[in-house]
Design an enzyme around this catalytic site. Structure first.
Site, short mmCIF file in Angstrom:
data_model
loop_
_atom_site.label_atom_id
_atom_site.label_comp_id
_atom_site.label_asym_id
_atom_site.label_seq_id
_atom_site.Cartn_x
_atom_site.Cartn_y
_atom_site.Cartn_z
N THR A 176 73.94 27.70 67.40
CA THR A 176 74.82 26.80 68.15
C THR A 176 74.81 27.26 69.60
O THR A 176 74.46 28.40 69.88
CB THR A 176 76.27 26.85 67.61
OG1 THR A 176 76.73 28.20 67.76
CG2 THR A 176 76.34 26.46 66.15
N GLU A 321 75.44 22.56 62.50
CA GLU A 321 75.79 23.03 61.15
C GLU A 321 75.55 21.98 60.09
O GLU A 321 75.67 22.24 58.90
CB GLU A 321 77.27 23.46 61.12
CG GLU A 321 77.61 24.68 61.96
CD GLU A 321 77.93 24.34 63.41
OE1 GLU A 321 77.52 23.25 63.88
OE2 GLU A 321 78.58 25.15 64.07
N LYS A 430 97.17 17.97 75.10
CA LYS A 430 98.45 17.91 74.41
C LYS A 430 99.55 17.71 75.44
O LYS A 430 99.82 18.59 76.24
CB LYS A 430 98.68 19.20 73.62
CG LYS A 430 97.68 19.32 72.49
CD LYS A 430 97.91 20.53 71.62
CE LYS A 430 96.94 20.47 70.46
NZ LYS A 430 96.71 21.73 69.82
N TRP A 435 99.07 13.64 71.55
CA TRP A 435 97.69 13.98 71.89
C TRP A 435 97.02 12.83 72.64
O TRP A 435 97.09 11.69 72.21
CB TRP A 435 96.87 14.24 70.61
CG TRP A 435 97.25 15.51 69.90
CD1 TRP A 435 98.30 16.32 70.19
CD2 TRP A 435 96.57 16.07 68.77
NE1 TRP A 435 98.33 17.37 69.31
CE2 TRP A 435 97.27 17.24 68.42
CE3 TRP A 435 95.46 15.72 68.03
CZ2 TRP A 435 96.90 18.05 67.36
CZ3 TRP A 435 95.07 16.51 66.98
CH2 TRP A 435 95.79 17.68 66.64
P1 ADP Z 1 77.22 22.27 70.18
O1 ADP Z 1 78.30 22.45 69.17
O2 ADP Z 1 76.47 23.47 70.49
O3 ADP Z 1 77.60 21.40 71.36
P2 ADP Z 1 76.00 20.32 68.57
O4 ADP Z 1 74.90 19.51 69.08
O5 ADP Z 1 75.94 20.85 67.23
O6 ADP Z 1 76.06 21.45 69.53
O7 ADP Z 1 77.32 19.52 68.86
C1 ADP Z 1 78.08 18.95 67.86
C2 ADP Z 1 79.31 18.32 68.42
O8 ADP Z 1 78.97 17.26 69.31
C3 ADP Z 1 80.17 17.69 67.38
O9 ADP Z 1 81.01 18.64 66.78
C4 ADP Z 1 80.94 16.65 68.17
O10 ADP Z 1 82.08 17.23 68.79
C5 ADP Z 1 79.98 16.25 69.23
N1 ADP Z 1 79.34 14.98 68.88
C6 ADP Z 1 78.17 14.78 68.26
N2 ADP Z 1 77.91 13.47 68.12
C7 ADP Z 1 78.97 12.81 68.65
C8 ADP Z 1 79.34 11.43 68.81
N3 ADP Z 1 78.54 10.45 68.41
N4 ADP Z 1 80.53 11.15 69.39
C9 ADP Z 1 81.34 12.13 69.81
N5 ADP Z 1 81.06 13.43 69.70
C10 ADP Z 1 79.90 13.78 69.13
#
Ligand code: ADP
Length: 535
Positions: A176, A321, A430, A435
């Protein structure tokens, strides 16, 4: 086995092509799945015989999307080793940390990342071999002792019997981005990657078959390019690898010359392409769908592509993940009849669960919430391609005792099963016990004609605990007018969501996976005080 996918592609879709823009030269390279399989077997021989790679060893790549990176995916996993994709946009110190954490035995890298390799090689004690992913005419870019890819495989036999082992064996490793603390490693298995590819192949998921032409702009160093390098050969889809040139003009050129019908990537990439199309008055008529995810699909982007260019914007949601796919947005038959504005509201949601992904949304006490379109809570998931632990024991707190992964996302689901991500737990604003969704606020702000990028962050407030500050990067040549943006927002969001202030920034900080770095913004504005605070 992952190798079965390539064996199938070579046999049943042998003349279908992988077209790459070579990262080292920008020229176009073509090979068929049958040729890719032959070269992958040569590479497998080189890995095992020359580099002495054994089952379970980690072999890293620091590379763009290309046919060689594709061959590495299959050869490394195919011999039973683990392909560890490294995000080159990370800080070199973090790259050293990751290679050491993974104890990578060898590193394959593109020429444009030679400066990174030159800087880190000495510190990477576990790495026995550095391999430049081209031929020796490019060797002068590299200061450290290295081999080149083409020389490594040139004299190798094209005979190789792919071994069969436990389907739960590790095949891939991706960290990550580590915006908070050290990066955490996620291992993928043969089983998880093959099942993920089969699930994404369904027609209401990604569903590109042998008549489609797919261009993953999402990098192969970021969650397996969303699984496209597995799903495309599985279905005989022609694959276009854009290499190092991800600007609007270069992407447009490939789309035109290869008749690309389906593309995948994060919103910033499609924003770049849109700017190019608008400026040059060009079109992308071959493209039918854009798979967009990684962060929320901005409404302005959806409208521009769908209304002006006739492209379907298909939002997906997932994460490292989750291999990554969890949900994808496809309208239900009954929604096809709704009017356009109603459909847009639905299309801005993150979509419905892909078969194989289990989900529950829980409140702060862990109680499951109903799918009623309004009860927001923490999203937990589980399933065959969802991590059940981090590599080597990190981050155990992200997993519940009853086996669910806590995504860190906050969302609600409606009665039709469409999920709306309202925030990441740590980005929620918040205010006075309520929220505010930073994502919704940002999307609304992006609708203002002068706004190129917007980020909403919660800032301390003496009365309300937190209030939103909107950080804005305006479009080139546009005016920085806070009042006009606030005025616009007053018509778009509930009154109490309207930010207390707008600050302008010349260049929005973007992280290694193309998303706005809120941690960086919080750092920049750490002593921020709202101009007019009545206590
Ligand atoms: P990192 O956690 O390192 O940024 P990831 O690519 O695994 O890398 O990111 C996942 C996160 O990206 C998700 O937990 C979510 O918060 C956000 N995310 C992914 N796709 C979307 C989407 N279509 N809309 C909003 N948030 C998104």
């Amino acid at each position: 086995m992952i190798s079965d996918i390539l064996v199938h592609a070579a046999k049943c879709h042998g003349d279908q092509e992988i077209v790459s823009r070579l990262p080292e030269s920008g020229t176009i390279h073509r090979e068929t799945y049958a040729e890719a399989h032959e070269r992958t077997k040569q590479l497998a021989n080189a890995l095992t015989k020359k580099l002495k790679i054994k089952e379970g060893d980690r072999v890293a790549t620091i590379a763009w999307n290309s046919h060689r990176h594709f061959e590495l995916y299959y050869a490394i996993s195919g011999v039973g080793a683990v392909v560890h994709t490294v995000n080159p946009r990370l800080d070199p110190k973090q790259i050293i940390w990751m290679l050491d954490h993974a104890q990578a035995k060898a590193v394959f890298f593109d020429k444009s990342f030679a400066p990174i390799v030159n800087a880190i090689a000495k510190a990477c004690k576990s790495v026995k071999n550095w391999v430049l992913m081209t031929d020796k005419t490019h060797s002068d870019a590299v200061d450290v002792k290295h081999k080149t890819y083409e020389e490594l495989i040139a004299d190798q036999s094209t005979d190789f019997d792919w071994p069969v082992f436990d389907e739960y064996a590790a095949a891939g490793l991706c960290y990550t981005s580590g915006t908070t603390g050290d990066p955490k490693g996620v291992l993928y298995s043969h089983r998880s990657n093959v099942l993920h590819a089969m699930a994404t192949s369904a027609s209401d998921v990604v569903g590109v078959g042998a008549r489609g032409v797919m261009m993953p702009v999402v990098p192969m160093f970021h969650v397996n390019a969303w699984g496209v390098p597995y799903a495309a050969p599985m279905n005989g889809t022609k694959l276009i690898m854009p290499g190092a040139q991800l600007d609007g003009a270069s992407l447009h050129e490939l789309i035109e010359s290869e008749d690309v019908s389906y593309v995948a990537g994060v919103p910033t990439v499609w924003l770049g392409l849109l700017n190019y199309l608008e400026q040059e008055g060009k079109r992308i008529d071959s493209v039918q769908r854009v798979l967009i995810g990684g962060s929320a699909l901005p409404e302005s982007l959806l409208r521009a592509y769908e209304d002006k260019y006739g492209v379907v914007m298909q939002q997906g949601w997932g994460m490292t993940e989750m291999s990554p796919l969890g949900t994808v947005n496809v309208l239900l038959p009954k929604q096809e009849k709704l009017d356009r504005e109603e459909q847009i509201k639905i299309k801005l949601k993150q979509g419905r669960l892909v078969f194989g992904v289990g989900m529950r949304v829980v409140d702060d006490e862990g109680k499951e919430l109903p799918w009623d379109g309004k009860s927001s809570g923490h999203v937990q998931v589980r399933g065959p391609w969802i991590a059940s632990a981090y590599y080597r024991g990190a981050g155990a707190e992200s997993f519940t005792d009853d086996g669910w992964f806590q995504t860190g996302d906050v969302a609600h689901l409606d009665g039709n099963g469409f999920m709306t991500i309202t925030d990441r737990s740590k980005d929620v604003i918040k205010t006075g016990g309520e929220w505010i969704s930073s994502i919704d606020l940002e999307n609304a702000a992006m609708g203002h004609p002068d706004v190129a990028m917007a980020a909403a962050v919660g800032m301390p407030h003496p009365k309300w605990q937190e209030r939103p500050l909107l950080v804005v990067q305006v479009k080139d040549g546009a005016e920085q007018n806070a009042e006009s943006i606030l005025d616009y927002l007053r018509g778009e969001v509930p009154k109490w969501w309207v930010p207390d202030a707008v600050e302008f920034i010349d260049e929005m900080p973007i992280g290694a996976t193309g998303k706005i770095l809120k941690t960086k913004l919080r750092e920049i504005y750490k002593d921020y005080e709202f101009p007019s605070v009545e206590a």
